[in-house]
Structure formats: structure tokens, C-alpha cells
Design a protein around this motif. Sequence first.
Motif, short mmCIF file in Angstrom:
data_model
loop_
_atom_site.label_atom_id
_atom_site.label_comp_id
_atom_site.label_asym_id
_atom_site.label_seq_id
_atom_site.Cartn_x
_atom_site.Cartn_y
_atom_site.Cartn_z
N ASP A 139 -6.85 13.04 6.13
CA ASP A 139 -5.51 13.15 6.70
C ASP A 139 -4.46 12.53 5.79
O ASP A 139 -3.32 12.98 5.74
CB ASP A 139 -5.45 12.46 8.07
N HIS A 140 -4.85 11.47 5.08
CA HIS A 140 -3.90 10.80 4.19
C HIS A 140 -4.65 10.06 3.10
O HIS A 140 -5.87 9.88 3.19
CB HIS A 140 -3.00 9.83 4.98
N VAL A 141 -3.90 9.66 2.10
CA VAL A 141 -4.43 8.83 1.00
C VAL A 141 -3.71 7.49 1.07
O VAL A 141 -2.51 7.43 1.34
CB VAL A 141 -4.16 9.49 -0.37
N ALA A 142 -4.43 6.40 0.81
CA ALA A 142 -3.83 5.07 0.76
C ALA A 142 -4.37 4.32 -0.43
O ALA A 142 -5.57 4.33 -0.69
CB ALA A 142 -4.10 4.29 2.05
N GLY A 143 -3.47 3.68 -1.18
CA GLY A 143 -3.90 2.89 -2.33
C GLY A 143 -2.79 1.99 -2.80
O GLY A 143 -1.63 2.13 -2.38
N HIS A 144 -3.13 1.06 -3.64
CA HIS A 144 -2.11 0.18 -4.24
C HIS A 144 -1.84 0.67 -5.66
O HIS A 144 -2.78 0.78 -6.47
CB HIS A 144 -2.59 -1.27 -4.28
N LEU A 145 -0.59 0.97 -5.96
CA LEU A 145 -0.18 1.45 -7.29
C LEU A 145 0.64 0.35 -7.93
O LEU A 145 1.82 0.15 -7.62
CB LEU A 145 0.61 2.75 -7.15
N ALA A 146 0.01 -0.42 -8.80
CA ALA A 146 0.62 -1.63 -9.35
C ALA A 146 1.87 -1.30 -10.16
O ALA A 146 1.92 -0.31 -10.90
CB ALA A 146 -0.38 -2.38 -10.24
N ALA A 147 2.88 -2.15 -10.00
CA ALA A 147 4.14 -1.96 -10.72
C ALA A 147 3.90 -1.89 -12.22
O ALA A 147 3.08 -2.62 -12.78
CB ALA A 147 5.09 -3.13 -10.41
N ARG A 165 -13.19 6.70 7.90
CA ARG A 165 -12.42 6.76 9.14
C ARG A 165 -11.53 5.54 9.22
O ARG A 165 -11.93 4.43 8.89
CB ARG A 165 -13.35 6.81 10.35
N ARG A 166 -10.31 5.77 9.68
CA ARG A 166 -9.36 4.69 9.90
C ARG A 166 -8.82 4.89 11.31
O ARG A 166 -7.79 5.53 11.51
CB ARG A 166 -8.25 4.73 8.86
N GLY A 167 -9.56 4.38 12.30
CA GLY A 167 -9.22 4.65 13.69
C GLY A 167 -9.32 6.14 13.96
O GLY A 167 -10.33 6.79 13.63
N PRO A 168 -8.29 6.75 14.54
CA PRO A 168 -8.33 8.19 14.80
C PRO A 168 -8.05 9.05 13.57
O PRO A 168 -8.10 10.28 13.65
CB PRO A 168 -7.22 8.37 15.85
N LEU A 169 -7.74 8.42 12.44
CA LEU A 169 -7.40 9.15 11.22
C LEU A 169 -8.55 9.13 10.22
O LEU A 169 -9.42 8.26 10.27
CB LEU A 169 -6.15 8.54 10.57
N THR A 170 -8.52 10.10 9.30
CA THR A 170 -9.42 10.05 8.15
C THR A 170 -8.58 9.70 6.93
O THR A 170 -7.51 10.27 6.71
CB THR A 170 -10.14 11.39 7.93
N GLU A 171 -9.06 8.75 6.16
CA GLU A 171 -8.31 8.24 5.01
C GLU A 171 -9.14 8.38 3.74
O GLU A 171 -10.34 8.11 3.73
CB GLU A 171 -7.96 6.77 5.24
N PHE A 172 -8.47 8.78 2.66
CA PHE A 172 -9.08 8.67 1.34
C PHE A 172 -8.52 7.39 0.72
O PHE A 172 -7.34 7.33 0.35
CB PHE A 172 -8.77 9.88 0.46
N THR A 173 -9.35 6.36 0.67
CA THR A 173 -8.93 5.07 0.13
C THR A 173 -9.02 5.13 -1.39
O THR A 173 -10.12 5.18 -1.95
CB THR A 173 -9.80 3.93 0.68
N LEU A 174 -7.88 5.15 -2.05
CA LEU A 174 -7.82 5.30 -3.50
C LEU A 174 -8.00 3.93 -4.14
O LEU A 174 -7.13 3.08 -4.09
CB LEU A 174 -6.47 5.91 -3.89
N VAL A 219 0.85 -1.19 0.00
CA VAL A 219 0.00 0.00 0.00
C VAL A 219 0.89 1.24 0.00
O VAL A 219 1.82 1.35 0.79
CB VAL A 219 -0.93 0.01 1.23
N ALA A 220 0.60 2.16 -0.90
CA ALA A 220 1.31 3.44 -0.96
C ALA A 220 0.49 4.49 -0.21
O ALA A 220 -0.75 4.51 -0.29
CB ALA A 220 1.52 3.88 -2.40
N VAL A 221 1.20 5.35 0.53
CA VAL A 221 0.52 6.35 1.36
C VAL A 221 1.05 7.74 1.03
O VAL A 221 2.25 7.94 0.83
CB VAL A 221 0.75 6.05 2.86
#
Length: 347
Positions: free
Chosen positions: A288-296, A253-262, A147-149
Motif C-alpha cells: 500500500d505504501h513505502v516508508a524509509g529514511h532518506l538521509a539529508a 504488515r503495518r496494522g491494516p496496511l501493507t508496507e514496503f519498508t525501504l 520517515v519519508a512515505v
Amino acid sequence: MTTPHDGLTYRPLTDADTPAVLGLLTASLAGGPTGTRTAEFFDWKHRLNPFGASPGLVAEAGDGRLAGVRLFLRWEWRTGGRPVPAVRPVDTATHPDFQGRGVFRDLTLRLLEEVAPEAELVFNTPNGNSLPGYLKMGWRELGRVPVAVRVARPGAFALGARAALARRASGPVRPVRCGLESAAAWFAGPRTGLAELLRERAGAEAADTRLAVRRTPGFLQWRYGDAPGLDYRVITCHRGGELAGLAVGRPRRRGPLTEFTLADVIVRPGDRGSAARLLKEAARAGCDHVAGHLAAGTEAAAAALRSGYLTAPRTGMVLAARTPSGPLPEGRSAADWRFALGDLEVF
């Protein structure tokens, strides 16, 4: 056709079972990704899937109670233009009164036999608790999907990350705010240029032997536009008035964080500039952050570093797979797939 075993009857799931199945899943797994398990969400996921309705089995006790349920979500990968029909083990639960009697194993193995004539691959992303059971049933662990953040709000992210590590609250729970257009509204509109964008992508990827989902307008609308309660949002970019790229994600929501799941990034072949624009815009979604998988090998992966994305160490989902009839051949790994996070996201 029913098959009695250990005082239980194993039979195919029917529409009439839906209320009892939702109750059993809620009791075992809580409210799921939307917080509440509804018939609307169940129908969207298991009956309206463009790859086909989900096969399912239930274990029924003599008094009519459901002792267990097991469903496989249909999926279709492609490799070099050839379709690879697959299933993904998803919603499963065993009633507390029947735990420890092998109901989960029986349901899983019976359903594997049922789908064997029509599926080539069985894949899922088990957690640490369920992985050992799957390995005993013939699954093979293929590695982690990284996962890339991208940190979007450094101060809030640092406070939330410290709170998460300390397992304490980080203060009042902030609502997740996102000003991006909803996927439901965007896919209900004209979607100008989407079909052409997807045709270009399909042509460029035809020679890629990695397993990947062939994205079509209908698939994307089902997966993101029609998903009830998941609040997907859309980011687009244009060049010369034409659609050059599309990204889809959801604030959560991701626990105490807010995430934009890409969940998905789609651009014209070779267009790293549009990929970078979409990745940077995702960081402005208000989380607060973005998280996603960026395929090779994808344009998004090539644009990741200059867009502020770093692969987080020791994170990512574990990929496990088998065929319906037995283990995968040796040498297979997660590198044989070209995923978007939306292909693996638990929904």
C-alpha cells in the motif's frame, strides 16, 4: 565471573542460556520481528554479526531461573574514515516475578561498564515507555529520525489509514504479496558490480564527518541476505550494463496496511537518476505504501520529491545515545548521523 546482588547472580550470557533467554524474551516481548524467536535468528543477530558477537548479561535466581537478560548489539560507525565502535542496547527482558527490583537497570549499567574499554558510543531508538528510564541512566535524547512515505495504492491506503485512526479492522487481512527478488537469492548470486559500487560510495563519503556505516559486500549480505525470516527483497538498476544502484527493503504488515519498508538505497555518487528509479520501483513492490529514511544530502533525498515521497509529520524513531562512561557532550543531535533505515530498524 559472578556477582551476587539482591539475591540474584549477575553473570555473562553463555551459549547454554539460549533456550531460557528465548523463552524469557518471548514471554516479555512476544515473537519479535519474525513472529517466532528461534535459535537460528538469535545466532545470526548476536553471534554472526560481522562487527562481533554481542556482549550480554543475565541475572540468575538461586533456583536457577533467569530473572533477566540484557544484550548489546555491536555496531561500527565511521566519521571521516575513522571507525567509531559502538553498541546498541537491544533484547532485554525481566521475568514477571522479579520486576520492580531494578533488574533492568542493574543489567544495563553493569553491561555499560563491561563494554567501556571497547566502545565509544551507545545508541538506540527507545519507545515512549522506555525512554524515561534511559534518560535517567544518562542517555540523551537527540531528536527524531524522520520517515519519508510514498503512497503506492491510494484507495487501499486511505481505507487502511482510516481504519488505523479509528482503531478498527479494515476488512479481511490481505496477504503481503511482493514480486521482487529475495535478498537471500540475490546475495547468493554473483553480485556483479556491487564491490565497485561500494568502493565508489566509500570514496565519496570519506570526507563526510557524519557518523555512517561503511557498507561492504559482507556486511550487506549478513544484514539483508542472511537474515532469517525477515524476507528482505532487492531492487537493482543498471547503466551501460553496469550496476548503478541497489535498494533493499521488506514487505510487511503495518496494522491494516501493507508496507514496503525501504531499508537501504545505494547509488553511485551524484546519480540522482538511479536513486529516483529505485524509489519509484519500490512503490511497485505490491504494498500500500513505502516508508524509509532518506538521509539529508544523499542522492535518494534529492530525488524524493520527484519520486513521490513526502516526509510524514510527527513520525519517526527517537534517537537516544550516550558514551559507556557517561552522557554525550552538549550540542550533539540526530543530524550528526547519516542513517539508512536499516541501521535503526528493530530486528
